[in-house]
Enzyme design. Structure first.
Site, short mmCIF file in Angstrom:
data_model
loop_
_atom_site.label_atom_id
_atom_site.label_comp_id
_atom_site.label_asym_id
_atom_site.label_seq_id
_atom_site.Cartn_x
_atom_site.Cartn_y
_atom_site.Cartn_z
N ASP A 167 -35.49 3.94 -21.02
CA ASP A 167 -34.70 4.86 -20.22
C ASP A 167 -35.26 4.88 -18.80
OD1 ASP A 167 -37.11 6.26 -20.65
OD2 ASP A 167 -36.22 7.33 -22.35
N ASP B 124 -36.49 7.27 -15.60
CA ASP B 124 -36.88 8.61 -15.19
C ASP B 124 -36.99 8.68 -13.68
OD1 ASP B 124 -37.10 9.42 -17.85
OD2 ASP B 124 -39.17 8.73 -17.98
N ASP C 233 -50.73 10.16 -17.17
CA ASP C 233 -51.79 9.74 -18.09
C ASP C 233 -52.47 8.43 -17.68
OD1 ASP C 233 -49.43 8.41 -18.72
OD2 ASP C 233 -49.39 9.02 -20.83
P1 ATP Z 1 -41.68 4.87 -23.04
O1 ATP Z 1 -41.32 3.47 -22.78
O2 ATP Z 1 -42.32 5.05 -24.37
O3 ATP Z 1 -40.60 5.88 -22.76
P2 ATP Z 1 -42.97 6.20 -20.86
O4 ATP Z 1 -44.13 5.80 -20.00
O5 ATP Z 1 -41.67 6.42 -20.16
O6 ATP Z 1 -42.86 5.14 -22.02
P3 ATP Z 1 -42.73 8.89 -21.77
O7 ATP Z 1 -43.34 9.51 -22.98
O8 ATP Z 1 -41.27 8.76 -21.68
O9 ATP Z 1 -43.43 7.49 -21.62
O10 ATP Z 1 -43.29 9.70 -20.53
C1 ATP Z 1 -42.82 9.49 -19.20
C2 ATP Z 1 -43.97 9.57 -18.21
O11 ATP Z 1 -44.53 10.89 -18.23
C3 ATP Z 1 -45.13 8.63 -18.52
O12 ATP Z 1 -44.94 7.36 -17.95
C4 ATP Z 1 -46.32 9.37 -17.93
O13 ATP Z 1 -46.41 9.09 -16.57
C5 ATP Z 1 -45.95 10.82 -18.12
N1 ATP Z 1 -46.54 11.42 -19.33
C6 ATP Z 1 -45.97 11.50 -20.55
N2 ATP Z 1 -46.77 12.10 -21.44
C7 ATP Z 1 -47.90 12.41 -20.78
C8 ATP Z 1 -49.12 13.05 -21.13
N3 ATP Z 1 -49.35 13.48 -22.38
N4 ATP Z 1 -50.07 13.21 -20.17
C9 ATP Z 1 -49.83 12.79 -18.91
N5 ATP Z 1 -48.72 12.17 -18.51
C10 ATP Z 1 -47.75 11.98 -19.42
MG MG Z 2 -39.81 7.15 -21.03
#
Ligand code: ATP
Ligand code: MG
Length: 462
Positions: free
Chosen positions: A74, A76, A157
Site C-alpha cells: 500500500d 502511505d 522504527d
Molecule cells: P509493510 O510492507 O509490511 O506494510 P511498512 O513499512 O509499510 O511495511 P507498516 O506496518 O505499514 O509497515 O508501517 C508503516 C510505517 O510506520 C513503517 O514503515 C514505519 O516507518 C512506521 N512504523 C510502523 N510501526 C512502527 C513501530 N512499531 N515503531 C516505529 N515506527 C513504526
Molecule cells: Mg505499510
C-alpha cells in the site's frame, strides 16, 4: 528545582550515527524511483496537500519496496497537515483511530493512509510530567504528539522505513541513512536499539518480519538486544500480537520467519507450549511446523487462499500429545482427554495471542477431524467427504504424515478414495474389514491408549 538541576548536569544525549537533523537529499538522477511507479491517487494527495501549503511525502514501506523493486502492499503519505486539515482537503476522507488519528482517503477499493508528522516522546519531558505516556519499563502507551518532519523520521522504527519521497520534485529525503542500509541489505533501528525495543517490543518482531520479507540481515547492534529482551513481548496486548503474528506468518516468507523467531528466542513468548514441544521433540515439531509454513508460503505465491485456522492448528498441534498423556495419566479416557487438552491449549494460547473465535472453532474442527478420519466403515467415509472441514482435515493428516507420524497409510487411503468411482469405493470400504473401528492402524500395530498421540511422540524419535 532539584530535578531541573539534575537535568542540567546530565550528559548530553549521545547522538547515534544513524540520526541526523538535516537529511541527505537524493535528486532524481541519484535514485531509481519514478513518480509514475507510485499510485496516482497517492501522488495526487501529495500534490494537493503541497498546493494547499503543507509538507507532504510518500513514506515508509512503499518507498523502501520501490527502491528494492518490490511491489508495495500500500501507499502511505506523511504530512504536516493535521487530520482535520487533511479531511478538509478531500471529500472522500475519513478520520480514523483513537490511539492516534489518521486519515483514510478512499478511491474505490484503494485506501491511502495519510498520517500527520509525529514526534518521539522526549524522555526528559515525560519524566517531568505526571501523565507519563510510558509504563514502568519504558514502553510507549500513547504516541500521539504531532511534530516536524525530522521528528517524524526519528520516531520511525528502522532506517529503511524512514525515507520520504517527494513525487513533485522527485527527491528522496533520507534522515537516517536508510538508502545506505538498503544498499547493504540491513535492518537497523534508528537510535539506541535497547531503548527502541523497550519503547515498543513489537519492533523485535518487525525486525524479523522485514528481514525475512526482504532477505536482509539484522544489523549487529539491532540484533544483539533481542534475545535478552524477548520476554518483553509478554507485556504486549494479546490482540495486537494476534495481528502481528498474522503478518509474520502470512507474509509469504513464513518458513524463514519461523527459523529466525526460534533463533532469536522470540518464538517462546509467542507460542510457549509449542516452544516446549520444540525442545522436547525437536525433529518432529520442527518438521511439522516448517512443512505447514512452506506450504502456506507456496499457496500465497500461487495466489491461493490461506486460513489462519490451519496455520494455528499446525503451530499448536505438537503441543497436544504431552497434555493428552498428562490427562490420561490422571485417569481420563482418550477421547475426552483429547478434547480437554485441545480446550486447555487453545485457552492458554489465547492469553498470549488473542485468536478470535472465528478461528479457534475451525482449529478444533481440524483437530477433531484427525480423530474421525481413521473411522471409515459403513457410510462414515462418505459422510466425512461431505463434511465442510474434510479438505482441511485431510490436508492436515498429510501434514502430520510428512512430519513422520505413523498413520498406516491413512493419507494415501483417503487420496485414493477421493479419486475412485462408486463401486471402487465400496470395495475399499469392504477391504477395511474390522480394522478401522477405533483407529487407522491394524490391530498388530496398535498400542494401548491413544494411538495417534503415541505415534506423534514416537515419530519424533526423541
Ligand atoms: P509493510 O510492507 O509490511 O506494510 P511498512 O513499512 O509499510 O511495511 P507498516 O506496518 O505499514 O509497515 O508501517 C508503516 C510505517 O510506520 C513503517 O514503515 C514505519 O516507518 C512506521 N512504523 C510502523 N510501526 C512502527 C513501530 N512499531 N515503531 C516505529 N515506527 C513504526
Ligand atoms: Mg505499510
Amino acid at each position: 528545582m532539584l530535578k531541573k538541576l539534575f537535568q542540567s548536569l546530565r550528559p548530553p544525549v549521545r547522538r547515534v550515527q544513524h540520526q541526523r537533523t538535516t537529511p541527505e537529499v537524493l535528486n532524481s538522477g541519484q535514485h531509481s524511483l519514478q513518480r509514475g511507479q507510485f499510485s496516482r491517487h497517492a501522488v495526487g494527495i501529495v500534490e494537493r496537500l503541497q498546493n494547499a501549503g503543507y509538507q507532504a511525502y510518500l513514506v515508509g514501506g512503499c518507498v523502501r519496496d520501490m527502491l528494492l523493486g518490490i511491489t508495495p502492499k500500500d501507499f502511505d503519505v506523511a504530512t504536516s497537515a493535521t487530520p482535520e486539515q487533511v479531511r478538509a482537503e478531500f471529500r472522500n476522507a475519513r478520520v480514523i483511530g483513537r490511539r492516534f488519528k489518521l486519515v483514510h482517503v478512499h478511491f474505490g477499493r484503494e485506501i491511502i493512509e495519510v498520517a500527520t508528522f509525529r514526534a518521539h516522546h522526549p524522555q526528559d519531558e515525560e519524566e517531568n510530567s505526571n501523565q507519563s505516556s510510558r509504563n514502568e519499563s519504558g514502553r510507549i502507551l500513547r504516541d500521539n504528539v504531532y511534530g516536524t518532519l525530522e521528528d517524524d523520521a526519528q520516531r520511525r522504527d528502522f532506517t529503511i522505513n524512514a525515507l520520504y519521497y517527494d513525487p513533485v520534485s522527485e527527491r528522496i529525503l533520507d534522515y537516517a541513512n536508510g538508502v545506505h542500509d538498503i544498499r547493504n541489505r540491513l535492518i537497523r533501528l534508528i537510535g539506541d536499539p535497547q531503548q527502541r525495543y523497550q519503547e515498543d517490543p513489537v519492533r523485535m518482531l518487525r525486525a524479523v518480519r522485514f528481514a525475512a520479507k526482504l532477505d536482509f540481515g539484522i544489523e549487529k547492534h539491532s540484533a544483539l538486544p533481542i534475545k535478552p529482551m524477548a520476554q518483553l513481548l509478554r507485556e504486549i496486548p494479546s490482540a495486537r500480537l494476534f495481528e502481528e503474528t498474522l503478518k509474520l506468518f502470512l507474509s509469504g516468507h513464513a518458513a524463514d520467519t519461523f527459523e529466525m523467531l526460534v533463533d532469536l528466542e522470540l518464538f517462546e513468548p509467542l507460542f510457549p507450549a509449542s516452544n516446549e514441544a520444540l525442545e522436547e521433540h525437536p525433529t518432529y515439531t520442527h518438521t511439522l511446523i516448517s512443512e505447514a509454513l512452506i506450504n502456506t508460503d507456496l499457496r500465497i505465491k500461487q495466489g491461493k487462499p490461506v486460513t489462519p485456522a490451519f496455520l494455528f492448528a499446525a503451530l499448536l498441534w505438537p503441543a497436544l500429545p504431552a497434555r493428552v498423556l498428562r490427562l490420561q495419566s490422571r485417569g481420563m479416557p482418550p477421547i475426552p482427554a483429547m478434547q480437554e487438552a485441545a480446550h486447555e491449549l487453545i485457552s492458554e494460547q489465547c492469553q498470549r495471542i488473542a485468536i478470535p473465535k472465528r478461528f479457534t472453532m475451525p482449529i478444533r474442527e481440524i483437530w477433531d477431524m484427525q480423530e474421525r478420519l481413521p473411522r471409515r466403515s459403513g457410510k462414515r467415509a462418505d459422510q466425512l467427504l461431505d463434511n465442510p472441514r474434510f479438505r482441511a482435515g485431510y490436508d492436515f493428516l498429510l501434514l502430520r504424515e510428512s512430519a513422520g507420524e505413523e498413520t498406516d497409510g491413512l493419507g494415501e487411503w483417503w487420496t485414493d478414495y477421493q479419486e475412485c468411482n462408486e463401486s471402487e469405493r465400496r470395495d475399499m470400504i469392504r477391504e477395511l474389514g474390522g480394522r478401522d473401528e477405533s483407529g487407522a492402524a491394524p490391530r498388530k500395530r496398535r498400542r494401548s491408549g491413544t494411538k495417534r498421540k503415541r505415534d506423534a511422540s514416537s515419530a519424533a524419535g526423541e
